[in-house]
Enzyme design. Structure first.
Site, PDB file in Angstrom:
ATOM      1  CB  SER A   7      -0.898   0.018   1.241  1.00 33.42           C
ATOM      2  OG  SER A   7      -1.410   1.320   1.409  1.00 33.42           O
ATOM      3  CG  HIS A  32      -3.794  -1.628  -1.749  1.00 34.57           C
ATOM      4  ND1 HIS A  32      -4.916  -2.343  -2.135  1.00 34.57           N
ATOM      5  CD2 HIS A  32      -4.188  -0.876  -0.693  1.00 34.57           C
ATOM      6  CE1 HIS A  32      -5.927  -2.042  -1.339  1.00 34.57           C
ATOM      7  NE2 HIS A  32      -5.519  -1.138  -0.468  1.00 34.57           N
ATOM      8  CG  ASP A  34      -5.079   2.323   0.692  1.00 31.16           C
ATOM      9  OD1 ASP A  34      -6.046   1.548   0.542  1.00 31.16           O
ATOM     10  OD2 ASP A  34      -3.989   1.970   1.177  1.00 31.16           O
ATOM     11  CG  MET A  36      -8.290   6.978   2.488  1.00 35.39           C
ATOM     12  SD  MET A  36      -7.430   6.931   4.065  1.00 35.39           S
ATOM     13  CE  MET A  36      -6.668   5.303   3.958  1.00 35.39           C
ATOM     14  CG  HIS A  65      -9.206   0.127  -0.687  1.00 39.79           C
ATOM     15  ND1 HIS A  65      -8.614  -0.138   0.540  1.00 39.79           N
ATOM     16  CD2 HIS A  65     -10.545   0.143  -0.458  1.00 39.79           C
ATOM     17  CE1 HIS A  65      -9.553  -0.252   1.463  1.00 39.79           C
ATOM     18  NE2 HIS A  65     -10.733  -0.077   0.880  1.00 39.79           N
ATOM     19  CG  MET A  67     -11.356   3.227   1.843  1.00 36.45           C
ATOM     20  SD  MET A  67      -9.814   3.162   2.789  1.00 36.45           S
ATOM     21  CE  MET A  67      -8.630   3.240   1.437  1.00 36.45           C
ATOM     22  CG  MET A 136     -11.632  -3.133   4.795  1.00 31.46           C
ATOM     23  SD  MET A 136     -10.127  -2.651   3.916  1.00 31.46           S
ATOM     24  CE  MET A 136      -9.267  -1.693   5.169  1.00 31.46           C
ATOM     25  CG  PHE A 142      -6.008   6.556  10.053  1.00 27.35           C
ATOM     26  CD1 PHE A 142      -5.495   7.821   9.798  1.00 27.35           C
ATOM     27  CD2 PHE A 142      -7.327   6.443  10.483  1.00 27.35           C
ATOM     28  CE1 PHE A 142      -6.268   8.955   9.981  1.00 27.35           C
ATOM     29  CE2 PHE A 142      -8.122   7.573  10.669  1.00 27.35           C
ATOM     30  CZ  PHE A 142      -7.585   8.833  10.417  1.00 27.35           C
ATOM     31  N   GLY A 143      -3.119   3.827   7.860  1.00 26.25           N
ATOM     32  CA  GLY A 143      -2.154   2.737   7.877  1.00 26.25           C
ATOM     33  C   GLY A 143      -1.667   2.512   9.303  1.00 26.25           C
ATOM     34  CG  ASP A 174      -6.193  -2.976   2.961  1.00 27.26           C
ATOM     35  OD1 ASP A 174      -5.146  -2.710   3.569  1.00 27.26           O
ATOM     36  OD2 ASP A 174      -6.810  -2.153   2.252  1.00 27.26           O
ATOM     37  N   GLY A 175      -4.876  -4.606   6.000  1.00 23.95           N
ATOM     38  CA  GLY A 175      -4.790  -3.985   7.326  1.00 23.95           C
ATOM     39  C   GLY A 175      -4.023  -4.835   8.320  1.00 23.95           C
ATOM     40  N   GLY A 176      -2.892  -4.317   8.783  1.00 25.75           N
ATOM     41  CA  GLY A 176      -2.131  -5.003   9.833  1.00 25.75           C
ATOM     42  C   GLY A 176      -1.446  -6.279   9.392  1.00 25.75           C
ATOM     43  N   GLY A 196       1.135  -2.151   4.052  1.00 24.30           N
ATOM     44  CA  GLY A 196       1.618  -0.783   3.925  1.00 24.30           C
ATOM     45  C   GLY A 196       2.805  -0.545   4.831  1.00 24.30           C
ATOM     46  CB  SER A 197       3.019   0.274   8.446  1.00 23.63           C
ATOM     47  OG  SER A 197       2.112  -0.714   8.864  1.00 23.63           O
TER      48      SER A 197
HETATM   49  C1  DX5 Z   1      -6.455   1.381   5.424  1.00 24.47           C
HETATM   50  C2  DX5 Z   1      -5.944   1.102   4.026  1.00 24.47           C
HETATM   51  C3  DX5 Z   1      -4.835   0.144   3.994  1.00 24.47           C
HETATM   52  C4  DX5 Z   1      -3.596   0.567   4.726  1.00 24.47           C
HETATM   53  C5  DX5 Z   1      -2.905  -0.661   5.227  1.00 24.47           C
HETATM   54  O1  DX5 Z   1      -7.622   2.109   5.345  1.00 24.47           O
HETATM   55  O2  DX5 Z   1      -6.986   0.591   3.222  1.00 24.47           O
HETATM   56  O3  DX5 Z   1      -4.529  -0.257   2.659  1.00 24.47           O
HETATM   57  O4  DX5 Z   1      -2.701   1.302   3.957  1.00 24.47           O
HETATM   58  O5  DX5 Z   1      -1.820  -0.276   5.995  1.00 24.47           O
HETATM   59  P1  DX5 Z   1      -1.109  -1.279   6.995  1.00 24.47           P
HETATM   60  O6  DX5 Z   1      -0.577  -2.420   6.202  1.00 24.47           O
HETATM   61  O7  DX5 Z   1      -0.046  -0.425   7.602  1.00 24.47           O
HETATM   62  O8  DX5 Z   1      -2.147  -1.731   8.003  1.00 24.47           O
HETATM   63 ZN    ZN Z   2      -6.468  -0.331   1.237  1.00 26.92          ZN
END
Ligand code: DX5
Ligand code: ZN
Length: 225
Positions: A7, A32, A34, A36, A65, A67, A136, A142-143, A174-176, A196-197
């Site tokens: 991401s 990916h 994102d 928002m 993606h 949002m 999700m 947020f990442g 997606d997420g964590g 992402g992170s």
């Molecule tokens: C959150 C995003 C994710 C985010 C994931 O709303 O949709 O794609 O970037 O980040 P990590 O991998 O750090 O949880």
């Molecule tokens: Zn995403």
């Protein structure tokens, strides 16, 4: 076949082009992206102009993606900007079937996204039209948030529905997602992993920013599944 989808939300935006080419050269599969809108989610990121700007940098699929709410007006803009996959949240579209049709009419693959508390019944009448289902494992916006374990049960349920359908539908999480939980997530049925992170955080102190070590570590974990 597993796909790793960094991401770019966690990339260094001052050097975004390089962050994209480096992460793909480091062995990742999909970008990916994102989007928002400070309305559907409480954060504001990037739009079609940025998608268009990065399109020439890579042959990798760009996985948008959304949002955002409403969804439909912005879909053609992302298709023109070179998106390959466009996913949206069912709560953000008044006419879900129409939005899926719009994405496909624009020549993109269509995905439906499920927040942690969104029930799977939204799949009941559209599963046959989807190319991707995104689960999700954090609340969107947020990442860097922690993985919500209930997402594993949801993945198992969706994996069963996809297998029963006999169609080839990507199942994305997606997420964590981290090196220490990606194998468990794959065992629950995911085949496409947004991180992402975990990815961009791992390379941020190297110069140039390279991600070979973390991408290999993720693949090594997946090879054990
Ligand atoms: C959150 C995003 C994710 C985010 C994931 O709303 O949709 O794609 O970037 O980040 P990590 O991998 O750090 O949880
Ligand atoms: Zn995403």
């Amino acid at each position: 076949m597993y796909r790793i989808a960094p991401s770019i939300l966690s990339a260094n935006f001052a050097r975004l082009g390089e962050e994209i080419t480096n992460v793909i050269d480091s062995g990742a599969d999909i970008i990916h992206f994102d989007v928002m809108d400070n309305h559907y989610v409480p954060n504001l990121t990037i739009g079609p102009l940025v998608c268009e700007a990065i399109r020439p940098l890579t042959d990798a699929m760009i996985d948008v993606h959304l949002m955002v709410e409403p969804v439909d007006r912005i879909v053609p803009d992302f298709a023109k900007a070179g998106a390959n996959i466009i996913s949206f949240h069912p709560e953000a579209s008044r006419h879900i079937d129409r939005t899926i049709g719009l994405i496909k009419d624009q020549g993109c693959l269509a995905g439906l996204v499920f927040n942690p508390a969104t029930p799977l019944h939204y799949l009941d009448h559209v599963l046959d039209k989807l190319d991707l289902i995104l689960i999700m494992s954090v609340n969107p916006g947020f990442g860097g948030q922690a993985f919500i374990p209930e997402a594993l049960n949801k993945l198992r349920a969706v994996r069963k529905r996809i297998d029963e359908s006999g169609r080839s539908i990507m199942l994305e999480i997606d997420g964590g997602v981290k090196v220490d939980n990606i194998a468990e997530i794959a065992r629950a049925g995911a085949d496409t992993f947004v991180a992402g992170s975990a990815i961009y955080g791992a390379g941020k102190d190297s110069d140039p920013h390279r991600y070979d070590t973390v991408v290999s570590a993720l693949r090594e974990e997946l090879s054990k599944v």
